[in-house]
Structure formats: structure tokens, C-alpha cells
Write an enzyme that holds these catalytic residues in place. Structure first.
Site, PDB file in Angstrom:
ATOM      1  CG  ASP A  20      -1.919   1.114   1.239  1.00 64.01           C
ATOM      2  OD1 ASP A  20      -1.959   1.880   0.257  1.00 64.01           O
ATOM      3  OD2 ASP A  20      -2.676   1.233   2.224  1.00 64.01           O
ATOM      4  CG  ASP A  32      -3.461   3.778  -3.134  1.00 66.25           C
ATOM      5  OD1 ASP A  32      -4.366   2.990  -3.468  1.00 66.25           O
ATOM      6  OD2 ASP A  32      -3.564   4.531  -2.151  1.00 66.25           O
ATOM      7  CD  GLU A  33      -5.216  -0.437  -0.966  1.00 68.23           C
ATOM      8  OE1 GLU A  33      -5.156  -0.931   0.179  1.00 68.23           O
ATOM      9  OE2 GLU A  33      -6.282  -0.151  -1.540  1.00 68.23           O
TER      10      GLU A  33
END
Length: 419
Positions: free
Chosen positions: A6, A101-102
Site C-alpha cells: 500500500d 495505490d495498492e
């Protein structure tokens, strides 16, 4: 064992990569039209700035505490995300991109006793290669890995990697972990559980599966099993093709003139067609919608949409934009101020299977070669280097007065270094 990588405060981190003066300073990134806060640095969080908080509510705080404000720069963020995901693919066997973003990670072949060290090294590699700080959580299931990644952000001593492996470690974490922060438990179920005095993950863990099944849906049972270490959420390292593609946006001002709305619809239709070609798909259905500002009771209201089905599946921007223009002429009403427009492509199928039509009037091989040429030019010369005439000038009618340069996707914005 599974992991979750993350990116920390991702939008803010992207801004800091190219503007080091933002390090240690409170920073916020705003949504479309500079409306609400969608990303905060840790310093901004410490000031009490909340996620989703409107900018007008914190203007005094921004000025008093010298908070750096940035408009959302999605071209930059998308490119930085691609760089992070590429580096992850180079270091682990499989990844499943979950969001911008993960990404979930598959640690096949790595001994458990080496996972902590491997995760720390991977986090350092990502930071060195992209400038983006990340938190890596590792455990038996996706839900537990998600919890572990959040612990990294809370406790810097973990060195950007948290391994939750032993039962006693997991039990200790769950004993204080808020029920509302568990991945897979939404707001409605969270409120229900808290009403039953179930406020921690450990209390939820201790419930019987029958109790969960009677009060929550199958997703609740999956979450409960995942907390018990039983993987129930499949790991899928292959990105599934989208079954619908929508491009829409609200504007900072109301648009009254057909030509302004036409340029916007043409741009959205072209972007949707480009996304369609990126996943090697075709569409049979196009929908266009326009709507006025529903918050303005003093203005006349109008919401309408229209759709068309193509006789032959297509990915041609020329054909899709032309059809979108025809639909817009049907639903546009003069005198109304439109606040939002959008297009949706549906009935999507693979481009490898094409059912033609005997009396097709479109030269599809010619369209295909033209689209390939346009996509290639835009990929090398910058986004929308080649545009359709109907798209008009490059303007999205949005309010982005705090926009930073597109450092990695626009030639004129590439940073200059003097030595």
C-alpha cells in the site's frame, strides 16, 4: 503467504517526489474541481484535516498552518502507479493490482522465516526506484494482510513491513483493532455490530459463523473466515477486462452552449474508446447522459440520457464520437446549465471475435490502422497529442487552480536540471 503493498498517502507522495520542499510540511490533494480533500500527509492529519472535507471549511486552517494545497494530477499519479506496479512485478512471482495505490502480492517459493526481511528490502527498493514510500503487510489471507499493512503506517519501527504469522501475534493485533477498519465490513454492518457491543476485530472473531450468517451476507462470512486464517478471497493476478467503461466529470461552471458540451462529450467518448482498445475489446452499446446542477433549486432542472447499439462491435474513436454527437443532439435542451456529462460503453466483447455485417459501410481495417497510429503517437508524444477536431481545444472546464506540472507525461513539464 500473501502480502499487500500500500503506497503511503499516495497522491501526496507523488507530489513530494518532484517537490522535496513539501517533505515535513502539511499537504493535501483535492478532488475534481478542487472540492474536497482526497489525500493528506501525516502532518495534515495531525492538524485534524479529515478525508473528504471540503476545502472551503479549512481555508483558515490552510492559511494559518501553511498547508500546501494541490489539485488532483491524475496523469502524474497514474504514471507513478504504473512504475510502482512494474517494480513489484519484477520482484515477486505474481501481483494483483487492487487500486491505483495498492496491490496484493503472492510470495511463492519464499520461506516464511525470510518474508520479513524480504518485505523490508522490497519496500526500500520501491522507495529508491520511484520515491514512493510503501507499507507491506504479510499474513495468511488478504484481510489479515490488509490489517498488517495498516500497522506499518502506525508503527514506523516495523520498517515498512509487518509480518503477522503466529496465532498469538494475530490475536494481539485483533484485540485492539477497530471493527470499522476491517476490510470487507461496510458502514451499515459496522453500525449494526457496534450496536451489539462488538467494537473490535477480536470480538468479531469470537462470534460463531452461524451468528454472522444470520445477520450479515456471504461477504461477512468470508471476512470472518479470513480473520481465522482461511483464505476465502481469491487471488487473481490477471486483470479482468472491464464489462462497462464510463468517463464522466462535473464542471466548475455550468455549461449552456451546445458547442461546449459537444467538445466535452467528444473528449469523453474518445477517452472511453482509447480505454476500450487498451484492453483489446469492442463495444456494441453507447450511452450519453447530461444533467444540470441538482443543488441549485433556483435553476431549471434537466436530466436525460440516450443510448445506441452499433450493428457491428467497434473500438473506433471516429465511430463512437460520431454516435455520441448524434445522441447529444437528441437530449440537449437550450437554456439549461449543465453541470455534469458522461458517456458509457457497454455490451463489451473481445476484439479477437468479430461478428461482421454484410452491408457494413465502414472501412474497418482502415479505421483500425488509424486508431493504432493515433494510440502509438499519443503513447510516445504525450496524452492527447493527436485529437479529433470535434474535441476542440484542450479544456475540461474544471477548476484546478493548484495543479502541479505533469512531470512524467508531458514534454514541456519535464524537470530541468542545471549542473
Amino acid at each position: 503467504m500473501l502480502g499487500l503493498c500500500d503506497c503511503n498517502n499516495f497522491f501526496v507522495s507523488c507530489e513530494r517526489v518532484f517537490n522535496p520542499s513539501l517533505e515535513g510540511r502539511p499537504v493535501v490533494v483535492l478532488s475534481n474541481n478542487d472540492g474536497c480533500v482526497v489525500s493528506r500527509s501525516n502532518e495534515a492529519k495531525a492538524l485534524g484535516i479529515k478525508m473528504g472535507q471540503p476545502l472551503y471549511q479549512i481555508r483558515d486552517l490552510v492559511k494559518r498552518e501553511n498547508v500546501a494545497v494541490h489539485s488532483a494530477n491524475y496523469h502524474l499519479y497514474g504514471d507513478m502507479s504504473h512504475r510502482v506496479m512494474t517494480m513489484l512485478k519484477e520482484n515477486v512471482e505474481y501481483i494483483e493490482v487492487y487500486s491505483i495505490d495498492e496491490a496484493f502480492l503472492w510470495f511463492g517459493g519464499i520461506p516464511c522465516e525470510q518474508l520479513k526481511e524480504f518485505g523490508e528490502k522490497l519496500a526500500r527498493t520501491i522507495r529508491k526506484g520511484t520515491g514512493i514510500p510503501v507499507s507491506i503487510g504479510i499474513s495468511h489471507t488478504k484481510t489479515l494482510a490488509k490489517i498488517a499493512s495498516k500497522l506499518c503506517k502506525k508503527y514506523p519501527k516495523l520498517n515498512s513491513c509487518c509480518l503477522m504469522q503466529r496465532d498469538e501475534e494475530i490475536a494481539k493485533v485483533l484485540s485492539t483493532y477497530p471493527i470499522s477498519d476491517i476490510w470487507g465490513i461496510g458502514r451499515r454492518h459496522s453500525k449494526m455490530l457496534e450496536g451489539c457491543y462488538i467494537r473490535t476485530a477480536a470480538q468479531f472473531y469470537a462470534l460463531s459463523e452461524e451468528w454472522i450468517r444470520n445477520r450479515m451476507n456471504i461477504n461477512g462470512v468470508r471476512t470472518w473466515r479470513e480473520l481465522h486464517g482461511t483464505p476465502c478471497i481469491e487471488f487473481n493476478h490477471q486483470i479482468a477486462d472491464k464489462q462497462t467503461i464510463t468517463v464522466s466529470r462535473s464542471f466548475s461552471i455550468e455549461l449552456y452552449e451546445f458547442d461546449d458540451i459537444h467538445e466535452t462529450i467528444s473528449t469523453f467518448a474518445s477517452l472511453a474508446a482509447e480505454k476500450l482498445r487498451q484492453q483489446h475489446s469492442l463495444t456494441r452499446m453507447l450511452q450519453v447522459f447530461i444533467l444540470t446542477n441538482r443543488h441549485r433549486d433556483d435553476r431549471p432542472q434537466h436530466y436525460e440520457g440516450a443510448a445506441v447499439h452499433f450493428p457491428v462491435p467497434t473500438d473506433s474513436s471516429l465511430e463512437i464520437v460520431k454516435a455520441a454527437t448524434t445522441l447529444l443532439r437528441k437530449i440537449y435542451r437550450k437554456g439549461y446549465g449543465y453541470k455534469k456529462t458522461g458517456v458509457t460503453l457497454g455490451d463489451i466483447s473481445s476484439a479477437t471475435i468479430i461478428q461482421g455485417e454484410l452491408f457494413d459501410t465502414i472501412d474497418r481495417p482502415k479505421h483500425r490502422m488509424l486508431m493504432e497510429a493515433i494510440d502509438k503517437i499519443n503513447a510516445t508524444q504525450g496524452h492527447e497529442a493527436v485529437r479529433l477536431v470535434s474535441q476542440g481545444s484542450i479544456s475540461d472546464h474544471s477548476n484546478r487552480q493548484y495543479l502541479s506540472p505533469q512531470y512524467t507525461t508531458k514534454w514541456e513539464d519535464i524537470p530541468l536540471v542545471k549542473v
